[in-house]
Scaffold this motif. Structure first.
Motif, mmCIF file in Angstrom:
data_model
loop_
_atom_site.group_PDB
_atom_site.id
_atom_site.type_symbol
_atom_site.label_atom_id
_atom_site.label_comp_id
_atom_site.label_asym_id
_atom_site.label_seq_id
_atom_site.Cartn_x
_atom_site.Cartn_y
_atom_site.Cartn_z
ATOM 1 N N ALA A 38 0.834 -1.201 0.000
ATOM 2 C CA ALA A 38 0.000 0.000 0.000
ATOM 3 C C ALA A 38 0.868 1.250 0.000
ATOM 4 O O ALA A 38 0.582 2.210 -0.727
ATOM 5 N N ARG A 39 1.910 1.234 0.798
ATOM 6 C CA ARG A 39 2.805 2.398 0.836
ATOM 7 C C ARG A 39 3.493 2.597 -0.514
ATOM 8 O O ARG A 39 3.558 3.708 -1.024
ATOM 9 N N ARG A 40 4.005 1.493 -1.093
ATOM 10 C CA ARG A 40 4.682 1.605 -2.390
ATOM 11 C C ARG A 40 3.726 2.086 -3.467
ATOM 12 O O ARG A 40 4.073 2.935 -4.301
ATOM 13 N N ALA A 41 2.518 1.536 -3.478
ATOM 14 C CA ALA A 41 1.539 1.923 -4.495
ATOM 15 C C ALA A 41 1.168 3.395 -4.346
ATOM 16 O O ALA A 41 1.013 4.110 -5.347
ATOM 17 N N ALA A 42 1.019 3.850 -3.111
ATOM 18 C CA ALA A 42 0.679 5.255 -2.880
ATOM 19 C C ALA A 42 1.811 6.166 -3.321
ATOM 20 O O ALA A 42 1.581 7.216 -3.936
ATOM 21 N N GLU A 43 3.043 5.780 -3.016
ATOM 22 C CA GLU A 43 4.189 6.599 -3.433
ATOM 23 C C GLU A 43 4.264 6.687 -4.956
ATOM 24 O O GLU A 43 4.527 7.765 -5.515
ATOM 25 N N THR A 44 4.015 5.569 -5.626
ATOM 26 C CA THR A 44 4.027 5.558 -7.090
ATOM 27 C C THR A 44 2.922 6.451 -7.640
ATOM 28 O O THR A 44 3.150 7.263 -8.550
ATOM 29 N N TYR A 45 1.731 6.304 -7.084
ATOM 30 C CA TYR A 45 0.592 7.119 -7.525
ATOM 31 C C TYR A 45 0.862 8.605 -7.300
ATOM 32 O O TYR A 45 0.662 9.436 -8.199
ATOM 33 N N LEU A 46 1.293 8.958 -6.101
ATOM 34 C CA LEU A 46 1.466 10.366 -5.745
ATOM 35 C C LEU A 46 2.591 11.006 -6.547
ATOM 36 O O LEU A 46 2.485 12.162 -6.973
ATOM 37 N N THR A 47 3.669 10.257 -6.777
ATOM 38 C CA THR A 47 4.781 10.780 -7.575
ATOM 39 C C THR A 47 4.354 11.008 -9.022
ATOM 40 O O THR A 47 4.669 12.047 -9.627
ATOM 41 N N ALA A 48 3.634 10.050 -9.584
ATOM 42 C CA ALA A 48 3.203 10.158 -10.984
ATOM 43 C C ALA A 48 2.231 11.309 -11.181
ATOM 44 O O ALA A 48 2.374 12.096 -12.126
ATOM 45 N N THR A 49 1.240 11.419 -10.306
ATOM 46 C CA THR A 49 0.255 12.500 -10.466
ATOM 47 C C THR A 49 0.876 13.856 -10.206
ATOM 48 O O THR A 49 0.538 14.841 -10.868
ATOM 49 N N GLU A 50 1.807 13.920 -9.251
ATOM 50 C CA GLU A 50 2.503 15.184 -9.001
ATOM 51 C C GLU A 50 3.265 15.652 -10.242
ATOM 52 O O GLU A 50 3.202 16.814 -10.629
ATOM 53 N N ARG A 51 3.962 14.718 -10.867
ATOM 54 C CA ARG A 51 4.743 15.079 -12.056
ATOM 55 C C ARG A 51 3.830 15.620 -13.152
ATOM 56 O O ARG A 51 4.113 16.660 -13.764
ATOM 57 N N ILE A 52 2.704 14.956 -13.379
ATOM 58 C CA ILE A 52 1.788 15.406 -14.430
ATOM 59 C C ILE A 52 1.175 16.770 -14.095
ATOM 60 O O ILE A 52 1.061 17.647 -14.944
ATOM 61 N N MET A 53 0.817 16.959 -12.826
ATOM 62 C CA MET A 53 0.210 18.236 -12.429
ATOM 63 C C MET A 53 1.204 19.379 -12.532
ATOM 64 O O MET A 53 0.862 20.467 -12.993
ATOM 65 N N LEU A 54 2.434 19.145 -12.120
ATOM 66 C CA LEU A 54 3.443 20.213 -12.197
ATOM 67 C C LEU A 54 3.790 20.543 -13.645
ATOM 68 O O LEU A 54 4.066 21.696 -13.978
ATOM 69 N N GLU A 55 3.776 19.536 -14.517
ATOM 70 C CA GLU A 55 3.993 19.801 -15.952
ATOM 71 C C GLU A 55 2.912 20.716 -16.489
ATOM 72 O O GLU A 55 3.165 21.547 -17.358
ATOM 73 N N GLY A 56 1.701 20.578 -15.981
ATOM 74 C CA GLY A 56 0.593 21.421 -16.430
ATOM 75 C C GLY A 56 0.744 22.863 -15.986
ATOM 76 O O GLY A 56 0.096 23.751 -16.552
ATOM 77 N N LEU A 57 1.561 23.106 -14.970
ATOM 78 C CA LEU A 57 1.765 24.477 -14.470
ATOM 79 C C LEU A 57 2.850 25.218 -15.229
ATOM 80 O O LEU A 57 2.988 26.426 -15.111
#
Length: 228
Positions: free
Chosen positions: A208-227
């Motif tokens: 669960a921790r690994r999956a959350a870290e993967t999810y949060l890192t991936a979505t963060e990268r996409i959101m910051l690219e949008g900025l």
């Protein structure tokens, strides 16, 4: 013209005062003008001004001393997390710092949820995850995604995690239109989040921790690219 309700006037004045303080028009450590002068300048009554002052005192932006005046406090040292939405509007630089906390807290929440979630929590998580795939439009997908994270926080059984989750989301929800990148495809959003929910449902805290870290890192990268 119908007069605005008092609370609406106080809300508007509070926002104006916050903006003026955070923009440096009322610097930290300085005293505000006398109440009568300030009220006249904003076109409000002193009663309305006092209500707005009360909120800003609670937020850590102001301090009032009887017979002395109202001074702007050092919000960076003394302010609360409720200031984050306003700070984000004034400076997008805060987004990166919010995401850093989001990643560490989100991973810990997923780990705790895997240990403590009840059958009711697991059923709720799966239902909310399904709602992500069924949502129509980026904004709806994003909001559905957020509800999954709120449910993960509830599944920890720790109310502080729930409040921290609310605080982080409240900080960037006002600018969510600029962060919609990961949520334009309901299927992709569902696929990114599904491993987190399944690991929590399986009671596997490490996964669960690994999956959350993967999810949060991936979505963060996409959101910051949008900025950019």
């Amino acid at each position: 013209m119908e007069a605005l309700p008092r609370e609406t006037i106080v809300d508007v004045l509070e926002t104006r005062l916050r903006e003026d303080i955070l923009a440096g028009r009322h610097p930290a450590g300085s005293y505000l003008p006398p109440e009568r002068q300030l009220a006249d300048g904003y076109g409000v009554t002193r009663t309305t001004l006092k209500h707005a002052f009360g909120r800003l005192v609670q937020a850590g932006l102001l301090e009032t001393r009887h017979g002395v005046g109202t001074r702007v406090r050092d919000y960076a040292r003394l302010g609360g997390a409720d200031l984050l939405p306003m700070l984000v509007r004034h400076s997008p630089d805060w987004i990166g710092e919010i995401f850093e906390v989001r990643c560490s807290i989100g991973a810990l929440i997923a780990e705790r949820a895997a240990v403590r979630a009840t059958e009711e929590h697991r059923a709720e998580l799966r239902a909310l995850l399904a709602a992500v795939r069924m949502a129509d439009g980026g904004d709806a997908v994003q909001l559905a995604d957020i509800e999954v994270h709120r449910a993960l926080a509830r599944a920890t059984g720790n109310r502080v995690y729930v409040l921290l989750t609310n605080t982080l989301f409240n900080a960037y929800l006002p600018v969510r239109a600029a962060l919609v990148g990961p949520f334009t495809s309901p299927g992709a959003a569902h696929a990114r989040l599904e491993p987190v929910v399944e690991a929590v449902a399986a009671g596997d805290e490490s996964a669960a921790r690994r999956a959350a870290e993967t999810y949060l890192t991936a979505t963060e990268r996409i959101m910051l690219e949008g900025l950019v």
